[in-house]
Design a protein around this motif. Structure first.
Motif, mmCIF file in Angstrom:
data_model
loop_
_atom_site.group_PDB
_atom_site.id
_atom_site.type_symbol
_atom_site.label_atom_id
_atom_site.label_comp_id
_atom_site.label_asym_id
_atom_site.label_seq_id
_atom_site.Cartn_x
_atom_site.Cartn_y
_atom_site.Cartn_z
ATOM 1 N N PRO A 1 4.120 -2.616 3.876
ATOM 2 C CA PRO A 1 4.031 -2.604 5.347
ATOM 3 C C PRO A 1 3.634 -1.244 5.912
ATOM 4 O O PRO A 1 3.125 -1.165 7.029
ATOM 5 C CB PRO A 1 5.426 -3.018 5.807
ATOM 6 C CG PRO A 1 6.303 -2.946 4.630
ATOM 7 C CD PRO A 1 5.454 -2.928 3.406
ATOM 8 N N ASP A 2 3.842 -0.161 5.152
ATOM 9 C CA ASP A 2 3.440 1.167 5.628
ATOM 10 C C ASP A 2 1.924 1.325 5.690
ATOM 11 O O ASP A 2 1.425 2.237 6.344
ATOM 12 C CB ASP A 2 4.026 2.257 4.726
ATOM 13 C CG ASP A 2 5.536 2.338 4.839
ATOM 14 O OD1 ASP A 2 6.080 1.946 5.890
ATOM 15 O OD2 ASP A 2 6.179 2.793 3.873
ATOM 16 N N ASN A 3 1.185 0.456 5.001
ATOM 17 C CA ASN A 3 -0.278 0.506 5.028
ATOM 18 C C ASN A 3 -0.866 -0.318 6.160
ATOM 19 O O ASN A 3 -2.082 -0.366 6.318
ATOM 20 C CB ASN A 3 -0.860 0.017 3.690
ATOM 21 C CG ASN A 3 -0.568 0.978 2.568
ATOM 22 O OD1 ASN A 3 -0.378 2.164 2.781
ATOM 23 N ND2 ASN A 3 -0.539 0.465 1.357
ATOM 24 N N TRP A 4 -0.023 -0.960 6.949
ATOM 25 C CA TRP A 4 -0.480 -1.789 8.070
ATOM 26 C C TRP A 4 0.066 -1.199 9.368
ATOM 27 O O TRP A 4 1.240 -1.336 9.685
ATOM 28 C CB TRP A 4 -0.020 -3.225 7.897
ATOM 29 C CG TRP A 4 -0.679 -3.887 6.735
ATOM 30 C CD1 TRP A 4 -0.207 -3.961 5.461
ATOM 31 C CD2 TRP A 4 -1.939 -4.536 6.736
ATOM 32 N NE1 TRP A 4 -1.105 -4.623 4.665
ATOM 33 C CE2 TRP A 4 -2.185 -4.994 5.424
ATOM 34 C CE3 TRP A 4 -2.902 -4.787 7.708
ATOM 35 C CZ2 TRP A 4 -3.342 -5.678 5.070
ATOM 36 C CZ3 TRP A 4 -4.043 -5.469 7.359
ATOM 37 C CH2 TRP A 4 -4.253 -5.908 6.057
ATOM 38 N N LYS A 5 -0.783 -0.527 10.120
ATOM 39 C CA LYS A 5 -0.386 0.071 11.394
ATOM 40 C C LYS A 5 -0.374 -1.011 12.468
ATOM 41 O O LYS A 5 -1.330 -1.782 12.593
ATOM 42 C CB LYS A 5 -1.341 1.200 11.793
ATOM 43 C CG LYS A 5 -1.519 2.261 10.716
ATOM 44 C CD LYS A 5 -0.206 2.886 10.317
ATOM 45 C CE LYS A 5 -0.419 3.900 9.215
ATOM 46 N NZ LYS A 5 0.780 4.275 8.543
ATOM 47 N N LEU A 6 0.698 -1.076 13.204
ATOM 48 C CA LEU A 6 0.917 -2.096 14.238
ATOM 49 C C LEU A 6 0.816 -3.509 13.669
ATOM 50 O O LEU A 6 0.580 -4.464 14.388
ATOM 51 C CB LEU A 6 -0.071 -1.930 15.398
ATOM 52 C CG LEU A 6 -0.039 -0.585 16.122
ATOM 53 C CD1 LEU A 6 -1.162 -0.512 17.145
ATOM 54 C CD2 LEU A 6 1.303 -0.360 16.788
ATOM 55 N N GLY A 7 0.945 -3.615 12.354
ATOM 56 C CA GLY A 7 0.930 -4.913 11.695
ATOM 57 C C GLY A 7 -0.445 -5.517 11.474
ATOM 58 O O GLY A 7 -0.576 -6.522 10.810
ATOM 59 N N VAL A 8 -1.516 -4.899 12.028
ATOM 60 C CA VAL A 8 -2.846 -5.493 11.908
ATOM 61 C C VAL A 8 -3.928 -4.535 11.408
ATOM 62 O O VAL A 8 -4.963 -4.983 10.935
ATOM 63 C CB VAL A 8 -3.314 -6.111 13.248
ATOM 64 C CG1 VAL A 8 -2.471 -7.305 13.611
ATOM 65 C CG2 VAL A 8 -3.322 -5.095 14.355
ATOM 66 N N PHE A 9 -3.736 -3.236 11.530
ATOM 67 C CA PHE A 9 -4.745 -2.265 11.128
ATOM 68 C C PHE A 9 -4.402 -1.690 9.761
ATOM 69 O O PHE A 9 -3.369 -1.039 9.598
ATOM 70 C CB PHE A 9 -4.857 -1.127 12.154
ATOM 71 C CG PHE A 9 -5.236 -1.605 13.521
ATOM 72 C CD1 PHE A 9 -6.523 -2.037 13.781
ATOM 73 C CD2 PHE A 9 -4.301 -1.643 14.541
ATOM 74 C CE1 PHE A 9 -6.878 -2.483 15.040
ATOM 75 C CE2 PHE A 9 -4.642 -2.087 15.795
ATOM 76 C CZ PHE A 9 -5.934 -2.514 16.052
ATOM 77 N N TYR A 10 -5.276 -1.929 8.783
ATOM 78 C CA TYR A 10 -5.039 -1.460 7.420
ATOM 79 C C TYR A 10 -5.447 0.005 7.317
ATOM 80 O O TYR A 10 -6.560 0.382 7.678
ATOM 81 C CB TYR A 10 -5.848 -2.309 6.431
ATOM 82 C CG TYR A 10 -5.562 -2.010 4.986
ATOM 83 C CD1 TYR A 10 -4.326 -2.328 4.422
ATOM 84 C CD2 TYR A 10 -6.517 -1.425 4.179
ATOM 85 C CE1 TYR A 10 -4.063 -2.067 3.088
ATOM 86 C CE2 TYR A 10 -6.263 -1.162 2.845
ATOM 87 C CZ TYR A 10 -5.036 -1.482 2.307
ATOM 88 O OH TYR A 10 -4.774 -1.217 0.992
ATOM 89 N N PRO B 1 -8.990 -7.369 1.871
ATOM 90 C CA PRO B 1 -8.591 -8.623 2.530
ATOM 91 C C PRO B 1 -7.602 -8.371 3.666
ATOM 92 O O PRO B 1 -6.852 -7.405 3.641
ATOM 93 C CB PRO B 1 -7.940 -9.428 1.407
ATOM 94 C CG PRO B 1 -7.587 -8.440 0.363
ATOM 95 C CD PRO B 1 -8.525 -7.290 0.503
ATOM 96 N N LYS B 2 -7.630 -9.250 4.652
ATOM 97 C CA LYS B 2 -6.680 -9.153 5.760
ATOM 98 C C LYS B 2 -5.268 -9.422 5.251
ATOM 99 O O LYS B 2 -5.075 -9.847 4.118
ATOM 100 C CB LYS B 2 -7.035 -10.168 6.847
ATOM 101 C CG LYS B 2 -8.243 -9.778 7.639
ATOM 102 C CD LYS B 2 -8.416 -10.688 8.826
ATOM 103 C CE LYS B 2 -9.592 -10.213 9.640
ATOM 104 N NZ LYS B 2 -9.673 -10.860 10.918
ATOM 105 N N ARG B 3 -4.318 -9.202 6.095
ATOM 106 C CA ARG B 3 -2.920 -9.418 5.709
ATOM 107 C C ARG B 3 -2.705 -10.853 5.242
ATOM 108 O O ARG B 3 -1.983 -11.100 4.296
ATOM 109 C CB ARG B 3 -2.011 -9.099 6.884
ATOM 110 C CG ARG B 3 -0.629 -8.747 6.441
ATOM 111 C CD ARG B 3 0.066 -7.940 7.476
ATOM 112 N NE ARG B 3 1.183 -7.270 6.842
ATOM 113 C CZ ARG B 3 2.043 -6.548 7.484
ATOM 114 N NH1 ARG B 3 1.909 -6.373 8.762
ATOM 115 N NH2 ARG B 3 3.027 -5.980 6.845
ATOM 116 N N MET B 4 -3.324 -11.786 5.920
ATOM 117 C CA MET B 4 -3.361 -13.174 5.450
ATOM 118 C C MET B 4 -4.737 -13.343 4.821
ATOM 119 O O MET B 4 -5.733 -13.516 5.536
ATOM 120 C CB MET B 4 -3.162 -14.135 6.617
ATOM 121 C CG MET B 4 -1.770 -14.051 7.209
ATOM 122 S SD MET B 4 -1.538 -15.186 8.569
ATOM 123 C CE MET B 4 -2.403 -14.330 9.877
ATOM 124 N N ALA B 5 -4.815 -13.261 3.508
ATOM 125 C CA ALA B 5 -6.089 -13.187 2.785
ATOM 126 C C ALA B 5 -7.040 -14.329 3.125
ATOM 127 O O ALA B 5 -8.261 -14.139 3.115
ATOM 128 C CB ALA B 5 -5.836 -13.133 1.288
#
Length: 76
Positions: free
Chosen positions: A19-28, A39-43
């Motif tokens: 989760p530390d690699n995903w800023k605001l939950g959407v920016f990788y 790939p996006k969080r939901m591949a």
């Protein structure tokens, strides 16, 4: 890991799930990940931009410029 070594699937999966690699939950944002479009969080939803990779950001900006350019010059 050296610059020329490719990360294993396990490491890629670990980075993707961190989760530390995903800023605001959407920016990788992962400086270690050299993939241009991971790939996006939901591949199943496609790919995203790695905002820590300058090449990835450049590709993103170029695509946005092309889209804007095309929409500006479409016949009305």
């Amino acid at each position: 890991m050296s610059q020329k070594e490719k990360p294993s699937k396990d490491i890629l999966e670990k980075w993707h799930k961190d989760p530390d690699n995903w800023k605001l939950g959407v920016f990788y944002y992962n400086k270690e990940d050299k993939r241009i479009l991971p790939p996006k969080r939901m591949a199943w939803a496609g790919w995203t931009v790695n905002f820590a990779n300058s090449i990835s950001v450049a590709v993103f900006v170029i695509v946005i410029i092309i889209i804007i350019g095309i929409t500006m010059y479409l016949p009305k």
